[in-house]
Design a protein around this motif. Structure first.
Motif, mmCIF file in Angstrom:
data_model
loop_
_atom_site.group_PDB
_atom_site.id
_atom_site.type_symbol
_atom_site.label_atom_id
_atom_site.label_comp_id
_atom_site.label_asym_id
_atom_site.label_seq_id
_atom_site.Cartn_x
_atom_site.Cartn_y
_atom_site.Cartn_z
ATOM 1 N N ILE A 197 0.843 -1.204 0.000
ATOM 2 C CA ILE A 197 0.000 0.000 0.000
ATOM 3 C C ILE A 197 0.874 1.249 0.000
ATOM 4 C CG2 ILE A 197 -1.758 1.304 1.258
ATOM 5 C CD1 ILE A 197 -2.800 -1.318 2.355
ATOM 6 N N HIS A 198 0.595 2.144 -0.926
ATOM 7 C CA HIS A 198 1.231 3.465 -0.981
ATOM 8 C C HIS A 198 0.114 4.501 -0.826
ATOM 9 C CE1 HIS A 198 4.926 1.608 -2.678
ATOM 10 N NE2 HIS A 198 4.070 0.807 -3.274
ATOM 11 N N SER A 199 0.470 5.778 -0.859
ATOM 12 C CA SER A 199 -0.554 6.811 -0.783
ATOM 13 C C SER A 199 -0.161 7.985 -1.669
ATOM 14 C CB SER A 199 -0.735 7.274 0.667
ATOM 15 O OG SER A 199 -1.719 8.290 0.736
ATOM 16 N N GLN A 240 4.564 13.457 -2.264
ATOM 17 C CA GLN A 240 5.324 12.476 -1.487
ATOM 18 C C GLN A 240 4.399 11.297 -1.196
ATOM 19 O OE1 GLN A 240 8.501 12.303 0.235
ATOM 20 N NE2 GLN A 240 7.656 10.273 0.666
ATOM 21 N N CYS A 241 4.895 10.085 -1.372
ATOM 22 C CA CYS A 241 4.126 8.921 -0.937
ATOM 23 C C CYS A 241 3.866 9.088 0.558
ATOM 24 C CB CYS A 241 4.904 7.632 -1.199
ATOM 25 S SG CYS A 241 4.085 6.156 -0.525
ATOM 26 N N ALA A 242 2.597 8.902 0.955
ATOM 27 C CA ALA A 242 2.216 9.221 2.331
ATOM 28 C C ALA A 242 1.834 7.983 3.125
ATOM 29 C CB ALA A 242 1.075 10.229 2.319
ATOM 30 N N GLU A 243 2.303 6.826 2.689
ATOM 31 C CA GLU A 243 2.036 5.598 3.435
ATOM 32 C C GLU A 243 3.364 4.866 3.555
ATOM 33 O OE1 GLU A 243 -1.265 4.235 4.423
ATOM 34 O OE2 GLU A 243 0.204 3.187 5.644
ATOM 35 N N LEU A 244 3.754 4.548 4.780
ATOM 36 C CA LEU A 244 5.030 3.864 4.974
ATOM 37 C C LEU A 244 5.019 2.555 4.185
ATOM 38 C CD1 LEU A 244 7.758 3.819 6.371
ATOM 39 C CD2 LEU A 244 6.695 2.597 8.260
ATOM 40 N N CYS A 245 5.872 2.476 3.155
ATOM 41 C CA CYS A 245 5.768 1.355 2.224
ATOM 42 C C CYS A 245 7.065 0.560 2.141
ATOM 43 C CB CYS A 245 5.374 1.881 0.842
ATOM 44 S SG CYS A 245 6.470 3.156 0.211
ATOM 45 N N GLY A 246 8.002 0.855 3.016
ATOM 46 C CA GLY A 246 9.255 0.115 2.999
ATOM 47 C C GLY A 246 10.379 1.047 3.413
ATOM 48 N N TYR A 305 12.631 2.599 1.884
ATOM 49 C CA TYR A 305 12.951 3.780 1.109
ATOM 50 C C TYR A 305 11.726 4.615 0.787
ATOM 51 C CZ TYR A 305 17.227 5.842 -0.488
ATOM 52 O OH TYR A 305 18.320 6.643 -0.573
ATOM 53 N N HIS A 306 10.688 4.468 1.617
ATOM 54 C CA HIS A 306 9.450 5.231 1.471
ATOM 55 C C HIS A 306 9.710 6.734 1.344
ATOM 56 C CE1 HIS A 306 5.871 7.290 2.998
ATOM 57 N NE2 HIS A 306 6.566 7.651 4.049
ATOM 58 N N ALA A 307 10.650 7.241 2.155
ATOM 59 C CA ALA A 307 10.873 8.695 2.176
ATOM 60 C C ALA A 307 11.297 9.227 0.810
ATOM 61 C CB ALA A 307 11.916 9.050 3.236
ATOM 62 N N SER A 308 11.911 8.373 0.000
ATOM 63 C CA SER A 308 12.378 8.837 -1.312
ATOM 64 C C SER A 308 11.338 8.659 -2.404
ATOM 65 C CB SER A 308 13.639 8.076 -1.714
ATOM 66 O OG SER A 308 14.703 8.550 -0.939
ATOM 67 N N MET A 309 10.165 8.182 -2.024
ATOM 68 C CA MET A 309 9.141 7.944 -3.036
ATOM 69 C C MET A 309 8.369 9.236 -3.279
ATOM 70 S SD MET A 309 6.445 4.853 -3.270
ATOM 71 C CE MET A 309 5.165 4.855 -4.511
ATOM 72 N N THR A 310 9.001 10.132 -4.037
ATOM 73 C CA THR A 310 8.391 11.423 -4.309
ATOM 74 C C THR A 310 7.633 11.369 -5.637
ATOM 75 O OG1 THR A 310 10.441 12.123 -5.323
ATOM 76 C CG2 THR A 310 10.132 12.695 -3.016
#
Ligand code: CUA
Length: 314
Positions: A159-161, A194-200, A202-207
């Motif tokens: 799940i991503h956001s 920014q992806c707003a669901e902790l997805c792994g 490297y979530h923070a870099s999922m822009t």
């Protein structure tokens, strides 16, 4: 002095702090209206409650009395109790009415003769966009300014956001359960998200980026540029996130000199299957849904632009 400091910090934090970013889509504007109505009530209540707290601390402080001295005994105050019950009920009614008035304009797109339908797919750790003419882009979504864009938001792995604050709120990207969302960029420009669901790890870099441009520029992009720059987009949006812009390494290892980049079969295996995926922080199978054109694009790009054969004797 203290007041000046406190108000200055609030003013400085106004954008990116206490208040939403400037809305550039109608749904974002309606969200902001609801936000400010709620903020007005909660701020007033905060000031009243904290003010009373401080006043009571000062007024009823101990003043050297013995610990065993009893305070004045009071029993009930019907009028006061009525007031502090009725006022909160009225406040909640006002907030409820405002929110339910704004909600339909947030969740439903305005009528449009030709909305643009785009599928947004979340992957560890990038966004992939599919356009009506089957063009595909990665990391950056291109849209015509002023057009209603209807998003079909889904995910491939976890799940991503989807969240580009200036263009409306968040919507979950869930594997197997597409969600609908929309926006209409009112001004040309680049909007970041920014992806707003902790997805792994490297979530923070999922822009994400949304570029709103003229209809002519949009048409040129989806009819030509998207395909011709696919390899570069895949590198920048997928590989470089972990391995660095030059493949020099970062979160992921240095791969600039790795012969896998120049060996198509090895590269395809890595993209399709990932590496050591049971280990936390391992390489995810970033290309497991890519079609032949996408694989060709990345293989050609990394071989030509990223791979640096190790110097002999080095
Ligand atoms: Cu995708 Cu967090």
């Amino acid at each position: 002095m203290l007041v000046a400091l406190a108000t200055a910090s609030v003013a400085a934090a106004a954008n990116g702090g206490f208040t939403p970013v400037t809305p550039e889509s109608p749904n974002a504007s309606h969200t902001q209206t609801a936000y400010y109505v709620i903020l007005a009530f909660t701020s007033a209540i905060f000031l009243i409650v904290e003010g009373l707290l401080v006043a009571f601390i000062v007024k009823y402080r101990r003043r050297g009395r013995a610990r065993t001295v009893e305070g004045a005994q009071v029993h009930g105050h019907t009028r006061l109790e009525l007031i502090w019950t009725v006022i909160p009920v009225l406040i909640l009614c006002v907030i409820g009415i405002v929110v339910f008035f704004e909600l339909p304009q947030i969740s439903s797109a305005p009528a449009s003769p030709d909305p643009i339908h785009i599928t947004v797919e979340g992957h560890q750790f990038y966004w992939q966009f599919d356009y009506p003419n089957k063009a595909r882009s990665i990391g950056t979504l291109y849209v015509p300014v002023g057009a209603v864009v209807e998003l079909n938001v889904t995910a491939q792995d976890v799940i991503h956001s989807w969240w580009v604050p200036a263009l409306g709120g968040k919507i979950q990207a869930i594997p197997g359960h597409p969600n609908r969302f929309w926006f209409r960029a009112e001004k040309a420009g680049t909007y970041t998200g920014q992806c707003a669901e902790l997805c792994g790890l490297y979530h923070a870099s999922m822009t994400a980026r949304v570029v709103a441009e003229s209809p002519a520029a949009y048409n040129a992009y989806v009819s030509k540029t998207a395909a011709t720059t696919l390899g570069k987009q895949e590198w920048a949006g997928v590989c470089a996130t972990c391995h660095g812009n030059l493949g020099q390494g970062g979160y992921g290892p240095n791969i600039a000199g790795d012969s896998v980049l120049a060996t198509r079969s090895a590269l395809v295996g890595l993209l399709r299957n990932g590496l050591d995926t049971a280990r936390a922080g391992a390489m995810p199978p970033v290309g497991d849904t890519w079609d032949g054109a996408q694989i060709d694009a990345i293989a050609a790009y990394v071989k030509q632009h990223v791979y640096k054969a190790a110097p002999i004797g080095g």
